[in-house]
Design an enzyme around this catalytic site. Structure first.
Site, PDB file in Angstrom:
ATOM      1  N   HIS A  24      -4.719  12.160   3.421  1.00 39.90           N
ATOM      2  CA  HIS A  24      -6.027  11.583   3.772  1.00 39.90           C
ATOM      3  C   HIS A  24      -6.098  10.161   3.216  1.00 39.90           C
ATOM      4  O   HIS A  24      -7.008   9.841   2.441  1.00 39.90           O
ATOM      5  CB  HIS A  24      -7.186  12.414   3.202  1.00 39.90           C
ATOM      6  CG  HIS A  24      -7.513  13.635   4.003  1.00 39.90           C
ATOM      7  ND1 HIS A  24      -8.188  14.713   3.474  1.00 39.90           N
ATOM      8  CD2 HIS A  24      -7.286  13.957   5.296  1.00 39.90           C
ATOM      9  CE1 HIS A  24      -8.343  15.640   4.407  1.00 39.90           C
ATOM     10  NE2 HIS A  24      -7.795  15.210   5.519  1.00 39.90           N
ATOM     11  N   HIS A  80      -6.613  22.165  15.798  1.00 35.58           N
ATOM     12  CA  HIS A  80      -7.381  21.122  15.090  1.00 35.58           C
ATOM     13  C   HIS A  80      -6.646  19.813  15.342  1.00 35.58           C
ATOM     14  O   HIS A  80      -5.417  19.798  15.408  1.00 35.58           O
ATOM     15  CB  HIS A  80      -7.413  21.498  13.601  1.00 35.58           C
ATOM     16  CG  HIS A  80      -7.907  20.450  12.665  1.00 35.58           C
ATOM     17  ND1 HIS A  80      -9.008  19.677  12.918  1.00 35.58           N
ATOM     18  CD2 HIS A  80      -7.452  20.057  11.434  1.00 35.58           C
ATOM     19  CE1 HIS A  80      -9.205  18.869  11.872  1.00 35.58           C
ATOM     20  NE2 HIS A  80      -8.274  19.076  10.975  1.00 35.58           N
ATOM     21  N   GLU A  82      -6.856  16.589  13.790  1.00 32.51           N
ATOM     22  CA  GLU A  82      -6.605  15.531  12.824  1.00 32.51           C
ATOM     23  C   GLU A  82      -5.130  15.123  12.992  1.00 32.51           C
ATOM     24  O   GLU A  82      -4.295  15.954  13.383  1.00 32.51           O
ATOM     25  CB  GLU A  82      -6.893  16.069  11.400  1.00 32.51           C
ATOM     26  CG  GLU A  82      -7.230  14.956  10.438  1.00 32.51           C
ATOM     27  CD  GLU A  82      -7.828  15.451   9.106  1.00 32.51           C
ATOM     28  OE1 GLU A  82      -8.085  16.674   8.970  1.00 32.51           O
ATOM     29  OE2 GLU A  82      -8.039  14.606   8.218  1.00 32.51           O
ATOM     30  N   ASP A  84      -2.554  14.825  11.286  1.00 37.23           N
ATOM     31  CA  ASP A  84      -1.438  15.579  10.672  1.00 37.23           C
ATOM     32  C   ASP A  84      -1.008  16.757  11.556  1.00 37.23           C
ATOM     33  O   ASP A  84       0.091  17.292  11.379  1.00 37.23           O
ATOM     34  CB  ASP A  84      -1.768  16.058   9.253  1.00 37.23           C
ATOM     35  CG  ASP A  84      -3.102  16.771   9.141  1.00 37.23           C
ATOM     36  OD1 ASP A  84      -4.038  16.410   9.865  1.00 37.23           O
ATOM     37  OD2 ASP A  84      -3.208  17.694   8.309  1.00 37.23           O
ATOM     38  N   HIS A 148     -12.192  22.491   8.777  1.00 40.01           N
ATOM     39  CA  HIS A 148     -13.128  21.616   8.104  1.00 40.01           C
ATOM     40  C   HIS A 148     -13.638  20.481   8.983  1.00 40.01           C
ATOM     41  O   HIS A 148     -14.343  19.584   8.491  1.00 40.01           O
ATOM     42  CB  HIS A 148     -12.483  21.038   6.834  1.00 40.01           C
ATOM     43  CG  HIS A 148     -11.356  20.056   7.122  1.00 40.01           C
ATOM     44  ND1 HIS A 148     -11.389  18.766   6.662  1.00 40.01           N
ATOM     45  CD2 HIS A 148     -10.243  20.169   7.828  1.00 40.01           C
ATOM     46  CE1 HIS A 148     -10.292  18.138   7.058  1.00 40.01           C
ATOM     47  NE2 HIS A 148      -9.582  18.969   7.763  1.00 40.01           N
ATOM     48  N   ASP A 167      -6.053  24.634   8.995  1.00 37.49           N
ATOM     49  CA  ASP A 167      -6.228  24.171   7.607  1.00 37.49           C
ATOM     50  C   ASP A 167      -6.748  25.277   6.678  1.00 37.49           C
ATOM     51  O   ASP A 167      -6.413  25.291   5.486  1.00 37.49           O
ATOM     52  CB  ASP A 167      -7.210  22.994   7.566  1.00 37.49           C
ATOM     53  CG  ASP A 167      -6.568  21.688   8.026  1.00 37.49           C
ATOM     54  OD1 ASP A 167      -5.334  21.585   8.003  1.00 37.49           O
ATOM     55  OD2 ASP A 167      -7.309  20.772   8.410  1.00 37.49           O
ATOM     56  N   TYR A 195      -6.967  22.740  -2.841  1.00 35.00           N
ATOM     57  CA  TYR A 195      -7.240  22.459  -1.433  1.00 35.00           C
ATOM     58  C   TYR A 195      -8.686  22.853  -1.100  1.00 35.00           C
ATOM     59  O   TYR A 195      -9.426  22.102  -0.465  1.00 35.00           O
ATOM     60  CB  TYR A 195      -6.253  23.240  -0.561  1.00 35.00           C
ATOM     61  CG  TYR A 195      -6.213  22.810   0.875  1.00 35.00           C
ATOM     62  CD1 TYR A 195      -5.280  21.879   1.320  1.00 35.00           C
ATOM     63  CD2 TYR A 195      -7.100  23.340   1.809  1.00 35.00           C
ATOM     64  CE1 TYR A 195      -5.239  21.484   2.647  1.00 35.00           C
ATOM     65  CE2 TYR A 195      -7.068  22.949   3.128  1.00 35.00           C
ATOM     66  CZ  TYR A 195      -6.138  22.020   3.544  1.00 35.00           C
ATOM     67  OH  TYR A 195      -6.106  21.633   4.860  1.00 35.00           O
ATOM     68  N   HIS A 228      -0.689  24.240   6.643  1.00 32.58           N
ATOM     69  CA  HIS A 228      -0.063  23.573   5.490  1.00 32.58           C
ATOM     70  C   HIS A 228       0.378  24.645   4.489  1.00 32.58           C
ATOM     71  O   HIS A 228      -0.367  25.591   4.214  1.00 32.58           O
ATOM     72  CB  HIS A 228      -1.063  22.673   4.752  1.00 32.58           C
ATOM     73  CG  HIS A 228      -1.599  21.548   5.579  1.00 32.58           C
ATOM     74  ND1 HIS A 228      -0.840  20.478   5.972  1.00 32.58           N
ATOM     75  CD2 HIS A 228      -2.837  21.325   6.081  1.00 32.58           C
ATOM     76  CE1 HIS A 228      -1.583  19.644   6.681  1.00 32.58           C
ATOM     77  NE2 HIS A 228      -2.802  20.143   6.767  1.00 32.58           N
TER      78      HIS A 228
HETATM   79 FE1  FEO Z   1      -7.671  18.719   8.777  1.00 34.72          FE
HETATM   80 FE2  FEO Z   1      -4.496  19.426   8.080  1.00 34.72          FE
HETATM   81  O1  FEO Z   1      -5.866  18.485   8.906  1.00 34.72           O
END
Ligand code: FEO
Length: 400
Positions: A24, A80, A82, A84, A148, A167, A195, A228
Site C-alpha cells: 500500500h 477484488h 486492487e 495487487d 476491505h 484479502d 493484517y 495473500h
Molecule cells: Fe485489497 Fe490484497 O488487495
C-alpha cells in the site's frame, strides 16, 4: 513458477514475493515476505481466480502460458480489483480479449477506472449467483462489500468446499510450502493479526455480519484460500473464529505506552508508567514503544491487543511532536473500540501537548481518562512518585 496443486484440480499460480518490504505504498510494513495468490481450476471448465500485482504481470502471463493454452481459460473471476490482484489482467486480456470476467458491479467500475477497458466481457454477479465448472461443481459468489473494498467478494467452490476469500483471512507472509500447517505458527498468527488490525479493523462491523452470514449458510468449508499468505487447510474455521473475536472490540490484558521524546523527559514518564502498571497489576502485559524507533504497523498491532494505552509527547510548536501527531492520524483511521487511554508529556514553556493528544485520542474513539501527567522541564522525584495515581486511573478505566 510451475502450478502447485492445492486440491484435486485446483492449483496455485500466484507469486511469492520474498523481497517485498512495503505494501500500500509505504502504509504497511512487510517483514516476512508476502504473496499474491492466484488460482487455476481445471475441471470440465477452466477458471482463473484473480491475478498478481502489476510488476509481475509479464512473468505471470508467461508462466501461465507455460502451464496451459490461455485460450482454454473459460472465464476469469476477479474477487477484488486492487492492483495487487488485478495488475496482471490487462496483459492477460491482450492475449484472450473476449474471456468473460466475473466480478461485482463495483468490481467492473473499478477495473474500468483503473485500466480503461469498458469493452472487456464483464459478467457482474451478486451473492448467490453461480457459474458451472462441470464435473458437478460450481463456483458460487458471495459479496464481501467493505472487506476491505466496496468491490470485494469471495468465491466458494462446491464439491471441493474451497472458499477463495481474497484479502479476508490473508496475511503478508511468504510461505513457500503454501499451507498454514507448514508455516511457522507464531509468525503466521502474528501476521494474520497484524493484517486484521492494520487493514480490516475499520470494517469490523461488516466482518461480524459477514461471518455470521457465512456460518448461517451452513456450507462445508474444507479449505480457505486467501489472496495473500498461507492457505488454511487444517482446521480452516480457526481463522474464521479468530476473525469473529477480533471483530468484536478485541482486547487482551495488555497496556501499551507509546511516546516520543526530544530530551528524555517524556521518555522518563513513559517508563515510570510501565513500572507503575507492573506494581499495580503484575499479570498485565505492558509494553513501552517509541513511535520514532518502532515500526508503526507493529505498534498498531500492540494497540489492537491492548485494553488501554498511554500516549506521550513533549509540547513542540504548541502541539505534539510530529512523529506522535502522524501516528495519531493513522490511529484515527483504524477505529479501535472499547479501549481506554491516558495522555502524558513534558513541556518547557507553553504546554499544549496533552490537550492535543487528548483531543486526537477522543476523536479516535478512545475513552480518555481525566488525570494526565504533565511535567514542566525534566520530571523530578516528586513528580515520578505521583504518577501512580494516573496509572491506577488508567487501569480502572480499562477494566470498567
Ligand atoms: Fe485489497 Fe490484497 O488487495
Amino acid at each position: 513458477m510451475t502450478k502447485k496443486k492445492i486440491y484435486h484440480n485446483v492449483y496455485w499460480v500466484g507469486k511469492i514475493d520474498w523481497e517485498l518490504e512495503m505494501f500500500h505504498g509505504t502504509e504497511y510494513s512487510v517483514n516476512n515476505g508476502s504473496s499474491q495468490n492466484a488460482y487455476l481450476i481445471q475441471e470440465e471448465k477452466t477458471a482463473l481466480i484473480d491475478t498478481v500485482w502489476t510488476p509481475y504481470r509479464d512473468e505471470f502471463v508467461e508462466n501461465l502460458k507455460g502451464e496451459i493454452d490461455l485460450n482454454t481459460i473459460d472465464f476469469i473471476v476477479m474477487n477484488h480489483n486492487e492492483p495487487d490482484h488485478s495488475g496482471s489482467l490487462p496483459s492477460l486480456m491482450k492475449e484472450i480479449p473476449d474471456t468473460p470476467i466475473y466480478c461485482t458491479a463495483n468490481g467492473k467500475k473499478f477495473l474500468i477506472g483503473q485500466y480503461h477497458h469498458p469493452e472487456w466481457n464483464y459478467r457482474t454477479v451478486k451473492t448467490g449467483d453461480s457459474v458451472d465448472l462441470g464435473n458437478g461443481k460450481q463456483l458460487v459468489f458471495v459479496e464481501m462489500r467493505m472487506l476491505h473494498w466496496p468491490d470485494s467478494m469471495a468465491t466458494y467452490m462446491t464439491g471441493d468446499n474451497i472458499l477463495f476469500s481474497n484479502d479476508a483471512f490473508g496475511q503478508h507472509y511468504a510461505v513457500n510450502e503454501l499451507f498454514s500447517d507448514k508455516a511457522d505458527q507464531d509468525v503466521l498468527w502474528n501476521e494474520a493479526m497484524k493484517y486484521y488490525a492494520n487493514i480490516l479493523n475499520p470494517f469490523s462491523s461488516f466482518a461480524s455480519k459477514k461471518i455470521k452470514e457465512i456460518v448461517d449458510m451452513n456450507i462445508p468449508i474444507d479449505i480457505i484460500a486467501p489472496s495473500h499468505g498461507a492457505i488454511w487447510r487444517e482446521n480452516p474455521l480457526d481463522i474464521v473464529n479468530r476473525y469473529a473475536q477480533w471483530a468484536d472490540a478485541y482486547r487482551e490484558d495488555q497496556v501499551t505506552i507509546i511516546y516520543d521524546s526530544m530530551w528524555g523527559a517524556t521518555k522518563k514518564i513513559a517508563h515510570k508508567i510501565a513500572e507503575d502498571i507492573r506494581e499495580l497489576s503484575p499479570d498485565t502485559k505492558t509494553k513501552v514503544l517509541s513511535v520514532a524507533e518502532m515500526d508503526r504497523n507493529d505498534i498498531m498491532t500492540e494497540v489492537f491487543k491492548s485494553k488501554a494505552i498511554a500516549v506521550g509527547s513533549p509540547t513542540v510548536g504548541r502541539s505534539a511532536i510530529t512523529t506522535v501527531s502522524g501516528w495519531l492520524h493513522f490511529l484515527k483511521e483504524l477505529k479501535f473500540k472499547e479501549k481506554a487511554a491516558g495522555v502524558f508529556g513534558s513541556y518547557g514553556w507553553s504546554g499544549e501537548g496533552n490537550k492535543v493528544l487528548r483531543e486526537e485520542l477522543e476523536e479516535a474513539g478512545f475513552k480518555v481518562i481525566d488525570p494526565e501527567l504533565k511535567a514542566a522541564w525534566m520530571p523530578d522525584e516528586a513528580f515520578l512518585d505521583a504518577t501512580i495515581d494516573f496509572s491506577k486511573a488508567l487501569l480502572e478505566a480499562a477494566d470498567r
